[in-house]
Design a protein around this motif. Structure first.
Motif, PDB file in Angstrom:
ATOM      1  N   MET A 166       0.488  -2.688   0.757  1.00 57.07           N
ATOM      2  CA  MET A 166       0.983  -2.790  -0.627  1.00 57.07           C
ATOM      3  C   MET A 166       2.291  -3.583  -0.586  1.00 57.07           C
ATOM      4  O   MET A 166       3.141  -3.315   0.267  1.00 57.07           O
ATOM      5  CB  MET A 166       1.274  -1.387  -1.194  1.00 57.07           C
ATOM      6  N   PRO A 167       2.483  -4.547  -1.503  1.00 60.42           N
ATOM      7  CA  PRO A 167       3.706  -5.351  -1.459  1.00 60.42           C
ATOM      8  C   PRO A 167       4.952  -4.479  -1.614  1.00 60.42           C
ATOM      9  O   PRO A 167       4.923  -3.485  -2.345  1.00 60.42           O
ATOM     10  CB  PRO A 167       3.578  -6.291  -2.670  1.00 60.42           C
ATOM     11  N   VAL A 168       6.030  -4.850  -0.913  1.00 57.49           N
ATOM     12  CA  VAL A 168       7.285  -4.134  -1.100  1.00 57.49           C
ATOM     13  C   VAL A 168       7.691  -4.292  -2.569  1.00 57.49           C
ATOM     14  O   VAL A 168       7.485  -5.342  -3.178  1.00 57.49           O
ATOM     15  CB  VAL A 168       8.368  -4.665  -0.123  1.00 57.49           C
ATOM     16  N   GLY A 169       8.205  -3.198  -3.159  1.00 57.72           N
ATOM     17  CA  GLY A 169       8.525  -3.235  -4.587  1.00 57.72           C
ATOM     18  C   GLY A 169       7.435  -2.635  -5.449  1.00 57.72           C
ATOM     19  O   GLY A 169       7.525  -2.663  -6.668  1.00 57.72           O
ATOM     20  N   THR A 170       6.395  -2.078  -4.802  1.00 58.86           N
ATOM     21  CA  THR A 170       5.360  -1.356  -5.538  1.00 58.86           C
ATOM     22  C   THR A 170       5.263   0.057  -4.966  1.00 58.86           C
ATOM     23  O   THR A 170       5.672   0.312  -3.837  1.00 58.86           O
ATOM     24  CB  THR A 170       3.963  -2.014  -5.433  1.00 58.86           C
ATOM     25  N   MET A 171       4.734   0.955  -5.791  1.00 55.81           N
ATOM     26  CA  MET A 171       4.498   2.327  -5.336  1.00 55.81           C
ATOM     27  C   MET A 171       3.196   2.818  -5.948  1.00 55.81           C
ATOM     28  O   MET A 171       2.643   2.178  -6.848  1.00 55.81           O
ATOM     29  CB  MET A 171       5.642   3.250  -5.765  1.00 55.81           C
ATOM     30  N   SER A 172       2.727   3.985  -5.490  1.00 57.10           N
ATOM     31  CA  SER A 172       1.482   4.513  -6.011  1.00 57.10           C
ATOM     32  C   SER A 172       1.429   6.034  -5.846  1.00 57.10           C
ATOM     33  O   SER A 172       1.866   6.565  -4.827  1.00 57.10           O
ATOM     34  CB  SER A 172       0.298   3.880  -5.256  1.00 57.10           C
ATOM     35  N   VAL A 173       0.907   6.689  -6.884  1.00 57.35           N
ATOM     36  CA  VAL A 173       0.654   8.125  -6.773  1.00 57.35           C
ATOM     37  C   VAL A 173      -0.332   8.514  -7.861  1.00 57.35           C
ATOM     38  O   VAL A 173      -0.391   7.871  -8.922  1.00 57.35           O
ATOM     39  CB  VAL A 173       1.954   8.963  -6.892  1.00 57.35           C
ATOM     40  N   ARG A 174      -1.127   9.527  -7.622  1.00 55.86           N
ATOM     41  CA  ARG A 174      -2.052  10.060  -8.620  1.00 55.86           C
ATOM     42  C   ARG A 174      -2.442  11.471  -8.205  1.00 55.86           C
ATOM     43  O   ARG A 174      -2.498  11.778  -7.013  1.00 55.86           O
ATOM     44  CB  ARG A 174      -3.313   9.185  -8.708  1.00 55.86           C
ATOM     45  N   GLY A 175      -2.724  12.301  -9.200  1.00 56.31           N
ATOM     46  CA  GLY A 175      -3.188  13.660  -8.920  1.00 56.31           C
ATOM     47  C   GLY A 175      -4.586  13.647  -8.314  1.00 56.31           C
ATOM     48  O   GLY A 175      -5.356  12.719  -8.537  1.00 56.31           O
ATOM     49  N   GLY A 176      -4.904  14.681  -7.537  1.00 53.76           N
ATOM     50  CA  GLY A 176      -6.234  14.817  -6.959  1.00 53.76           C
ATOM     51  C   GLY A 176      -6.254  14.556  -5.471  1.00 53.76           C
ATOM     52  O   GLY A 176      -5.206  14.410  -4.833  1.00 53.76           O
ATOM     53  N   ALA A 177      -7.473  14.519  -4.898  1.00 58.36           N
ATOM     54  CA  ALA A 177      -7.625  14.326  -3.451  1.00 58.36           C
ATOM     55  C   ALA A 177      -7.343  12.887  -3.096  1.00 58.36           C
ATOM     56  O   ALA A 177      -7.900  11.975  -3.701  1.00 58.36           O
ATOM     57  CB  ALA A 177      -9.032  14.716  -3.023  1.00 58.36           C
ATOM     58  N   GLY A 178      -6.475  12.661  -2.128  1.00 57.72           N
ATOM     59  CA  GLY A 178      -6.080  11.298  -1.771  1.00 57.72           C
ATOM     60  C   GLY A 178      -6.374  10.917  -0.344  1.00 57.72           C
ATOM     61  O   GLY A 178      -6.565   9.750  -0.035  1.00 57.72           O
TER      62      GLY A 178
END
Ligand code: NI
Length: 389
Positions: A166-178
């Motif tokens: 993932m490019p620096v300066g991005t993030m990610s999160v979401r509920g549920g199984a990951g």
């Protein structure tokens, strides 16, 4: 992008910490120098420091008035991999390296601790959890079993991992199984050794074991709902050490299984056993089977994931926060902490701009220092949000 200005001002310091840790990698439960480093910094910042959970774990506590409590976790361990980056801060411990960026995780959480201890713009208690042995040994599980959350209560707990894809300066999160559950297993295939020129007088375990390797692939392709996802990989196949013209009496298969099934602990070994025993019977050999369920499925709680998403948007900007959070078959021992307390595991972009970004666990991997103020700002804003005055 809106990093916290006071955290940007300590970017060089965080980079120094990160590179110092990178040059001195330590693997599972041997993180004594790293734990010394972390404990010394936390004490310098004025935190209350506790050591010794899961041998080398460190917990820093920062309180500012009465309020809820939050746990922030970083992993400290390196991998048994020989570094090939060629950077000036390369590993000085032969055969060990920070190939997963845990040096960066540790430096970012220290940066957030320094900022929060100086500003205290929150009401409540923050627990900075530095855990050993994320790779292979499940140091997170040991910390929970040794009473982490009884000794250091928290209402919610968050973790973070850098993602070079993932490019620096991005993030990610979401509920549920990951992230998937993980298990390791061994199948000993027992035949009857003999002369290689007279295979009919023995029972060849190599041909039988080869058939088992192939048959195990039908678990993913034929036995499990394709939308659920399972991986069964044989990673070791050992047989025969003696004469080239002798059939050995046994073969050993070892491997790993990853699954998103809620009942993976019982369903996956049952499937592997059924296939291995059935195939063994067809070849006239018998098997001995052992299976170790290591890490559970990592499940992000909905509420904390929404909070982390909103905080991430504040730090990296709307549009740089990815709410898809694709499931991955890798596993993560932060899942043990998430089974004990509600929380979320956030992904932090660490890909380099304009050059290739080696993947995690590659001997070419080096943490992208540009991600340091982003991760530290996220931690700080998360505390100021969840423990808002
Ligand atoms: Ni990692």
């Amino acid at each position: 992008m809106a990093n916290i200005q006071k955290i940007e001002q300590i970017q060089d310091e965080m980079t120094q910490w990160r590179r110092d840790l990178h040059a001195h990698p330590e693997i599972a439960f041997e993180e004594t120098r790293t734990a010394d480093f972390v404990a010394r910094k936390l004490a310098e910042f004025g935190l209350e420091v506790h050591r010794g959970l899961a041998k080398t774990g460190v917990v820093g506590t920062l309180t500012s008035g009465d309020g809820p409590s939050i746990g922030l976790r970083a992993d400290m361990d390196a991998l048994p991999i020989a570094e090939q980056t060629g950077v000036a801060h390369s590993s000085t411990n032969a055969g060990k390296m920070h190939a997963c960026g845990h040096d960066g995780h540790t430096a970012m959480l220290l940066g957030a601790a320094k900022y929060l201890a100086a500003t205290k713009d929150f009401k409540g208690t923050v627990r900075f959890i530095f855990q050993p042995a994320e790779e292979l040994e499940g140091g997170g599980r040991v910390m929970v079993e040794e009473g982490l959350f009884d000794k250091f209560p928290v209402d919610s707990v968050y973790g973070m991992h850098n993602m070079p894809d993932m490019p620096v300066g991005t993030m990610s999160v979401r509920g549920g199984a990951g992230m998937a559950s993980a298990a390791s297993f061994e199948i000993k295939v027992i035949g009857k050794g003999g002369h290689a020129a007279a295979p009919h007088e023995g029972i060849d375990p190599i041909v039988a074991a080869a058939a088992i390797v192939g048959a195990l692939q039908t678990i993913a392709s034929r036995s499990v709902n394709p939308t659920e996802g399972i991986v069964v990989s044989i990673t070791q196949f050992h047989a025969g050490e003696n004469a080239l013209n002798a059939i050995p009496d046994h073969a050993i298969l070892r491997g790993t299984a990853r699954s998103f099934a809620a009942d993976a602990e019982t369903s996956v070994p049952a499937m592997i056993r059924r296939v291995a025993e059935g195939t063994a019977a067809a070849h006239g050999v018998r098997i001995e089977f052992s299976y170790l369920h290591r890490y559970p499925v990592l499940i992000n709680a909905e509420g904390p994931s929404d909070i982390a998403f909103a905080v991430g948007e504040e730090v990296v900007g709307a549009g740089k926060m990815d709410g898809i959070y694709p499931r991955i078959m890798a596993s993560e021992d932060f899942a043990f902490m998430l089974n004990a307390r509600p929380g979320a595991f956030v992904r932090l972009g660490s890909g380099f701009e304009g050059r290739e970004s080696p993947m995690l666990h590659s001997p070419q991997f080096d943490f992208n220092d540009k991600a340091l103020p982003i991760g530290a700002s996220f931690w700080a804003r998360l505390v100021e949000t969840v423990l808002a005055k």
